[in-house]
Motif scaffolding. Structure first.
Motif, short mmCIF file in Angstrom:
data_model
loop_
_atom_site.label_atom_id
_atom_site.label_comp_id
_atom_site.label_asym_id
_atom_site.label_seq_id
_atom_site.Cartn_x
_atom_site.Cartn_y
_atom_site.Cartn_z
N GLN A 3 0.97 -1.38 0.07
CA GLN A 3 -0.26 -0.33 -0.14
C GLN A 3 0.89 0.91 0.31
O GLN A 3 2.36 1.29 0.76
CB GLN A 3 -0.49 0.35 1.35
CG GLN A 3 -1.95 -0.95 1.79
CD GLN A 3 -2.81 -1.22 0.02
OE1 GLN A 3 -3.80 -0.48 -0.25
NE2 GLN A 3 -3.34 -2.53 0.62
N LEU A 88 0.65 -3.05 10.52
CA LEU A 88 1.34 -2.76 9.19
C LEU A 88 3.26 -2.88 8.68
O LEU A 88 3.94 -2.69 9.77
CB LEU A 88 1.51 -0.85 9.92
CG LEU A 88 0.51 -0.10 10.25
CD1 LEU A 88 0.96 1.04 10.24
CD2 LEU A 88 -0.26 -0.10 8.54
N TYR A 91 6.97 -1.49 6.78
CA TYR A 91 6.44 0.14 7.03
C TYR A 91 7.82 0.81 7.04
O TYR A 91 8.84 0.71 7.44
CB TYR A 91 5.39 0.46 8.14
CG TYR A 91 4.95 1.81 8.10
CD1 TYR A 91 3.94 2.01 7.89
CD2 TYR A 91 5.78 2.48 9.13
CE1 TYR A 91 3.15 3.51 8.36
CE2 TYR A 91 5.22 4.10 8.42
CZ TYR A 91 4.41 4.64 8.87
OH TYR A 91 4.02 5.99 8.74
N SER A 113 5.31 3.21 2.91
CA SER A 113 4.32 1.90 1.59
C SER A 113 4.66 0.89 2.84
O SER A 113 5.66 1.10 4.02
CB SER A 113 5.13 1.91 0.67
OG SER A 113 6.66 1.76 1.38
N ALA A 115 2.61 -3.24 3.32
CA ALA A 115 1.73 -4.71 2.93
C ALA A 115 0.90 -4.78 4.34
O ALA A 115 1.32 -4.21 5.62
CB ALA A 115 2.79 -5.59 3.56
N THR A 116 0.08 -5.17 4.26
CA THR A 116 -1.39 -5.23 5.11
C THR A 116 -1.71 -6.51 5.14
O THR A 116 -1.57 -7.00 3.82
CB THR A 116 -1.97 -4.33 4.74
OG1 THR A 116 -2.99 -4.75 3.56
CG2 THR A 116 -1.98 -2.54 5.02
N PRO A 118 -4.63 -9.29 4.19
CA PRO A 118 -5.86 -10.07 3.28
C PRO A 118 -7.08 -9.04 4.02
O PRO A 118 -7.41 -9.70 5.53
CB PRO A 118 -5.65 -10.78 2.75
CG PRO A 118 -4.43 -11.18 2.92
CD PRO A 118 -4.08 -10.95 4.29
N ARG A 120 -7.62 -6.10 5.36
CA ARG A 120 -7.79 -5.08 6.43
C ARG A 120 -6.79 -3.23 4.93
O ARG A 120 -6.40 -2.48 5.64
CB ARG A 120 -7.24 -5.35 7.35
CG ARG A 120 -7.44 -6.57 7.87
CD ARG A 120 -6.22 -6.45 9.35
NE ARG A 120 -7.66 -5.59 10.11
CZ ARG A 120 -6.29 -5.52 11.57
NH1 ARG A 120 -6.06 -6.76 12.16
NH2 ARG A 120 -6.82 -3.76 12.33
N GLU A 121 -7.10 -3.74 3.87
CA GLU A 121 -6.06 -2.92 3.21
C GLU A 121 -6.73 -1.28 3.55
O GLU A 121 -5.89 -0.56 4.12
CB GLU A 121 -5.81 -3.36 2.06
CG GLU A 121 -5.14 -4.63 1.47
CD GLU A 121 -5.62 -5.94 1.19
OE1 GLU A 121 -5.71 -6.24 0.82
OE2 GLU A 121 -7.16 -5.83 1.77
N ARG A 122 -7.85 -1.24 3.10
CA ARG A 122 -9.21 -0.02 3.00
C ARG A 122 -8.65 0.72 4.86
O ARG A 122 -8.19 2.06 4.66
CB ARG A 122 -10.03 0.06 2.73
CG ARG A 122 -10.68 1.21 3.49
CD ARG A 122 -12.29 1.00 2.30
NE ARG A 122 -12.81 2.26 2.31
CZ ARG A 122 -14.20 2.40 1.60
NH1 ARG A 122 -14.76 1.44 1.12
NH2 ARG A 122 -14.66 3.93 1.93
N ARG A 125 -5.27 1.46 5.38
CA ARG A 125 -4.53 2.57 4.65
C ARG A 125 -4.83 3.57 5.62
O ARG A 125 -4.46 4.95 5.45
CB ARG A 125 -4.80 2.41 3.41
CG ARG A 125 -4.19 3.31 2.39
CD ARG A 125 -4.65 2.84 0.82
NE ARG A 125 -6.18 3.05 0.45
CZ ARG A 125 -6.60 1.52 0.65
NH1 ARG A 125 -6.28 0.68 0.57
NH2 ARG A 125 -7.98 1.54 0.18
#
Length: 486
Positions: A3, A88, A91, A113, A115-116, A118, A120-122, A125
Motif C-alpha cells: 500500500q 503494518l 512500513y 509504503s 503491506a497489510t 488480506p 484490511r487494506e482499506r 490505509r
C-alpha cells in the motif's frame, strides 16, 4: 501487495521551526494526539541515525520505529517500523519539508509504503492517512501556535516583557582600545517591527576598529555600542512581526552598530534563521564575512573559471573563506600574507600561490603570474600603488577596507590605461531586502555544508575583554575569527 499513502500540507511557520520539531525523533508525544508516551532506546540521541523510538498509542498499541536517514540540508528523514502490535508490515515512511517563499511558510510532504493482512487494506490505509498524517498536520499546527507568534495580520500582538537587564560595551570616545568600557544597561521591549534577541555570540569585524577610531563618525558616536552582527535566540517580538518563535535560533547583520551586548532588539528584516548544524559561534563568526564573500563572488565580480583573484590578508577570517570559495568556483587564487606561518594557512584554504610580504610589496610577483583579474583589498593606503600595478588589463580592483589608512580616490587616467575598474561595495546594500538576505544566507550555509568553506578557527573573548579582542583584531599575528561571548 504494498500500500502507499501520500499526504501533503502547508504549515504557516518557517521551515527551520517546523524542522526543529520533526528532526527530533522523540518529539511526537509532545505534539501528536495519538501518541501517549515515547522514549529513545539505549540512551541514544533522538537525532542519531539508527536510534530506535519505542512508543505507545492512546488506543493501547505499541510500536518501535528506527530512524534510517536524517538530512538537515534537504530537511528530510526516513524511518521504518521495527516491531508493532498494529499490523503494518514492511512500513517505511519519509518526511520532506520545502520552503514556501510566499509568506515564509513550509510545505510538508509525508508518504509511506507498507503491506497489510488480506482484507484490511482499506482500514489500515485510512488509519495511516487520516489518523496519523492528516491528524499530525493539524496537531503540529496547534503545537506551534501554542508558543508562537504565528498570528494572522490584524490580531493582537503577543505580550512582550518589560525592559530586561543586560551588559553592553560603550565607546567612551574615539581612539584606542582603552575607549571600550562595559556597563550595565536595560534592553527595552522590541519596538514595532523589531525582534528582541538574547545574544550568545557576537562577531568582530575590522569595521568595528574603524568605528572605534572615529573613521566612520556618521555610523557611531561616542556613547554608542559597536558591533554589526550576532547570533542567539528570540526573546519576544514587537507589533507587526509574524513568524518568529520564542527560543528560535537566529543571527543577524545590520548597517547600524550595537551588537556588543547581551540582549538587543533589531529589525526583523535583518534576521536569518540558523540551520541546526550551524552553532551560534560559527554563525556570528561567519555571517557578515560570508555574505560579503557571497556578494563578491556572485555579484560584484562573478567568478570566471581560471580568473586570477588576488586576495590580501589571505589567512584572515574573510580571506580564508573567500580563497576557499573562489577556488571551489574555479578561480586561480593568489594570496598575500605577512609571514610564512600564515602562508601555510593560506595554502590550506585554497590559494594556488602565496606571496609573503610584510611591507606591502607584491605587484611584481603578481605580474609574473599574469596579473590580477580581480583584487580584493582590505589593506588600504599603503597597498594602493601596488594594487594598481598588479592589475591585469580589464581588471577589477575591489576596495573592502583600509587597515593601513584610507584609500585615496584612484587616478581615472591610471585606471583608463588598463581599462580597469574600481569599486567599494558594502555588503549591507546587497542584503537590504529580506529575500536577498535569505537567498545569500542559504547559499552560505550550503557552502559550509558541502565543504566549499570550512568553519573558521574561533578565538573567544568576554564582553569585559572587548578591548583585548580589539588588540587581537588589529594584530597581524592572528588568523581565523574572533567572537565575544556575552
Amino acid at each position: 501487495m504494498l500500500q502507499k499513502v501520500v499526504r501533503s500540507t502547508v504549515i504557516d511557520a518557517p521551515i527551520e521551526r517546523v524542522w526543529a520539531v520533526l528532526r527530533d525523533f522523540n518529539s511526537h508525544d509532545q505534539w501528536h494526539d495519538v501518541v501517549a508516551h515515547s522514549r529513545i532506546e539505549g540512551g541514544e540521541r533522538s537525532d542519531q541515525v539508527g536510534c530506535v523510538r519505542s512508543f505507545s498509542l492512546k488506543d493501547g498499541h505499541r510500536i518501535r520505529e528506527q530512524l534510517l536517514t536524517l538530512d538537515d540540508r534537504l530537511y528530510k528523514s526516513t524511518y521504518c517500523i521495527v516491531e508493532a502490535t498494529v499490523p503494518l508490515l514492511r512500513y517505511v515512511a519519509t518526511v520532506t519539508l520545502k520552503p514556501v517563499t510566499d509568506g515564509n511558510r513550509t510545505f510538508w510532504h509525508w508518504e509511506s509504503s507498507f503491506a497489510t493482512p488480506p482484507g484490511r487494506e482499506r482500514e489500515l490505509r485510512e488509519m495511516v492517512a487520516q489518523g496519523v498524517y492528516e491528524a499530525g498536520f493539524a496537531n503540529l499546527r496547534r503545537h506551534l501556535q501554542r508558543g508562537a507568534d504565528l498570528r494572522a495580520p490584524g490580531q493582537a500582538p503577543m505580550p512582550v516583557a518589560t525592559a530586561l537587564p543586560t551588559r553592553r560595551v560603550v565607546l567612551q570616545g574615539y581612539g584606542g582600545t582603552e575607549q571600550l568600557r562595559v556597563e550595565d544597561a536595560q534592553a527595552p521591549p522590541p519596538a514595532p517591527g523589531e525582534v528582541r534577541i538574547r545574544q550568545r555570540a557576537v562577531g568582530l569585524n575590522y569595521i568595528d576598529v574603524y568605528l572605534r577610531r572615529g573613521q566612520l563618525p556618521g555610523m557611531l558616536a561616542p556613547g554608542g555600542t559597536p558591533g554589526m552582527e550576532a547570533a542567539g535566540s528570540v526573546l519576544d517580538c514587537g507589533a507587526g512581526v509574524h513568524g518568529f518563535l520564542p527560543d528560535e535560533r537566529v543571527a543577524y547583520l545590520g548597517p547600524q552598530p550595537g551588537a556588543y551586548a547581551g540582549i538587543r532588539s533589531v529589525p526583523a528584516a535583518w534576521l536569518v534563521r540558523l540551520p541546526p548544524a550551524v552553532n551560534d559561534e560559527v554563525a556570528a563568526a561567519l555571517l557578515l564575512k560570508g555574505l560579503t564573500a557571497d556578494a563578491l563572488l556572485h555579484d560584484v565580480a562573478p567568478v570566471k573559471p581560471g580568473a586570477r583573484w588576488l586576495v590580501h590578508a589571505a589567512a584572515g577570517a574573510l580571506g580564508q573563506m573567500l580563497c576557499q570559495w573562489a577556488s571551489r568556483l574555479g578561480a586561480q587564487v593568489i594570496g598575500t600574507v605577512s609571514s610564512e606561518a600564515k602562508a601555510r594557512t593560506a595554502r590550506a584554504h585554497g590559494c594556488a600561490e602565496v606571496i609573503v610580504t610584510p611591507d606591502y610589496r607584491f605587484a611584481d610577483a603578481v605580474q609574473a603570474l599574469g596579473g590580477a583579474d580581480v583584487i580584493v583589498d582590505g589593506l588600504g593606503r599603503q597597498a594602493q600603488a601596488e594594487n594598481l600595478a598588479a592589475l591585469a588589463p580589464c581588471g577589477h580592483w575591489i576596495s573592502l577596507g583600509q587597515a593601513s589608512g584610507p584609500v585615496a580616490p584612484p587616478d581615472p587616467d591610471a585606471l583608463l590605461a588598463k581599462s580597469a575598474t574600481f569599486s567599494r561595495p558594502l555588503v549591507f546594500a546587497y542584503v537590504a531586502q529580506p529575500q536577498a538576505l535569505a537567498r545569500r544566507a542559504s547559499r552560505l550555509w550550503a557552502a559550509l555544508a558541502d565543504g566549499s568553506i570550512a568553519p573558521p578557527a574561533i578565538e573567544r573573548f568576554t564582553l569585559e575583554s572587548a578591548a583585548q579582542a580589539h588588540t587581537r583584531l588589529e594584530s597581524r599575528e592572528r588568523s581565523g575569527a574572533l567572537v565575544l561571548i556575552p
